[in-house]
Design a protein around this motif. Structure first.
Motif, PDB file in Angstrom:
ATOM      1  N   GLY A  11     -19.408  10.650 116.366  1.00  0.00           N
ATOM      2  CA  GLY A  11     -19.407   9.195 116.511  1.00  0.00           C
ATOM      3  C   GLY A  11     -19.224   8.747 117.944  1.00  0.00           C
ATOM      4  N   VAL A  12     -18.293   9.374 118.636  1.00  0.00           N
ATOM      5  CA  VAL A  12     -18.070   9.031 120.054  1.00  0.00           C
ATOM      6  C   VAL A  12     -19.313   9.365 120.873  1.00  0.00           C
ATOM      7  CG1 VAL A  12     -16.752   9.665 122.113  1.00  0.00           C
ATOM      8  CG2 VAL A  12     -15.568   9.230 119.959  1.00  0.00           C
ATOM      9  N   PHE A  13     -19.905  10.522 120.615  1.00  0.00           N
ATOM     10  CA  PHE A  13     -21.112  10.914 121.341  1.00  0.00           C
ATOM     11  C   PHE A  13     -22.249   9.917 121.091  1.00  0.00           C
ATOM     12  CE2 PHE A  13     -25.133  13.267 121.596  1.00  0.00           C
ATOM     13  CZ  PHE A  13     -25.081  13.683 122.916  1.00  0.00           C
ATOM     14  N   ALA A  14     -22.428   9.531 119.832  1.00  0.00           N
ATOM     15  CA  ALA A  14     -23.496   8.574 119.506  1.00  0.00           C
ATOM     16  C   ALA A  14     -23.237   7.221 120.170  1.00  0.00           C
ATOM     17  CB  ALA A  14     -23.609   8.414 117.993  1.00  0.00           C
ATOM     18  N   GLY A  15     -21.996   6.781 120.166  1.00  0.00           N
ATOM     19  CA  GLY A  15     -21.670   5.509 120.801  1.00  0.00           C
ATOM     20  C   GLY A  15     -21.899   5.533 122.304  1.00  0.00           C
ATOM     21  N   ILE A  34     -19.796   4.367 114.511  1.00  0.00           N
ATOM     22  CA  ILE A  34     -19.263   4.357 113.141  1.00  0.00           C
ATOM     23  C   ILE A  34     -20.294   4.917 112.170  1.00  0.00           C
ATOM     24  CG2 ILE A  34     -18.549   2.828 111.259  1.00  0.00           C
ATOM     25  CD1 ILE A  34     -17.169   1.098 113.392  1.00  0.00           C
ATOM     26  N   LEU A  35     -21.555   4.555 112.334  1.00  0.00           N
ATOM     27  CA  LEU A  35     -22.607   5.099 111.470  1.00  0.00           C
ATOM     28  C   LEU A  35     -22.740   6.610 111.638  1.00  0.00           C
ATOM     29  CD1 LEU A  35     -25.404   2.386 111.696  1.00  0.00           C
ATOM     30  CD2 LEU A  35     -24.043   3.007 109.697  1.00  0.00           C
ATOM     31  N   ALA A  36     -22.694   7.080 112.867  1.00  0.00           N
ATOM     32  CA  ALA A  36     -22.780   8.522 113.105  1.00  0.00           C
ATOM     33  C   ALA A  36     -21.584   9.249 112.484  1.00  0.00           C
ATOM     34  CB  ALA A  36     -22.852   8.805 114.609  1.00  0.00           C
TER      35      ALA A  36
END
Length: 94
Positions: A11-15, A34-36
């Motif tokens: 999630g952190v990486f995707a954000g 959040i979606l990731a």
């Protein structure tokens, strides 16, 4: 537990990638994170539940209630109930 940690990292990486590559607002980056996180946790939960189910099917049954796969009789423990509903003799008793 491992799922949650892996999901948080995903999630952190995707954000961060959403914010850096697209140049979007912080709100969109949070939503992407959040979606990731949710997708990652769901996928890992599916994988682990299938892996555990497969491992459980490979376990050897230690206390069978009838003949084993080779057809040999299985010795019952003390206090077992037979097919007729009567108690059976236990180990070594006649």
């Amino acid at each position: 537990m491992v799922n949650v940690v892996n999901g948080a990292i995903a999630g952190v990486f995707a954000g961060v990638m959403t914010k850096a590559v697209i140049g979007s607002t912080l709100g969109l980056a949070v939503v992407a994170g959040i979606l990731a996180f949710a997708v990652s946790n769901w996928c890992l939960w599916q994988y682990h539940s299938r892996s555990w189910a497969g491992a459980e099917h490979k376990l050897k049954v230690l206390f069978p209630s009838g003949p084993d796969r080779s057809g040999a009789a299985v010795q019952r423990s003390e206090g077992s109930i037979g097919k007729d509903g009567e108690p059976e003799a236990g180990r070594g008793t006649q």
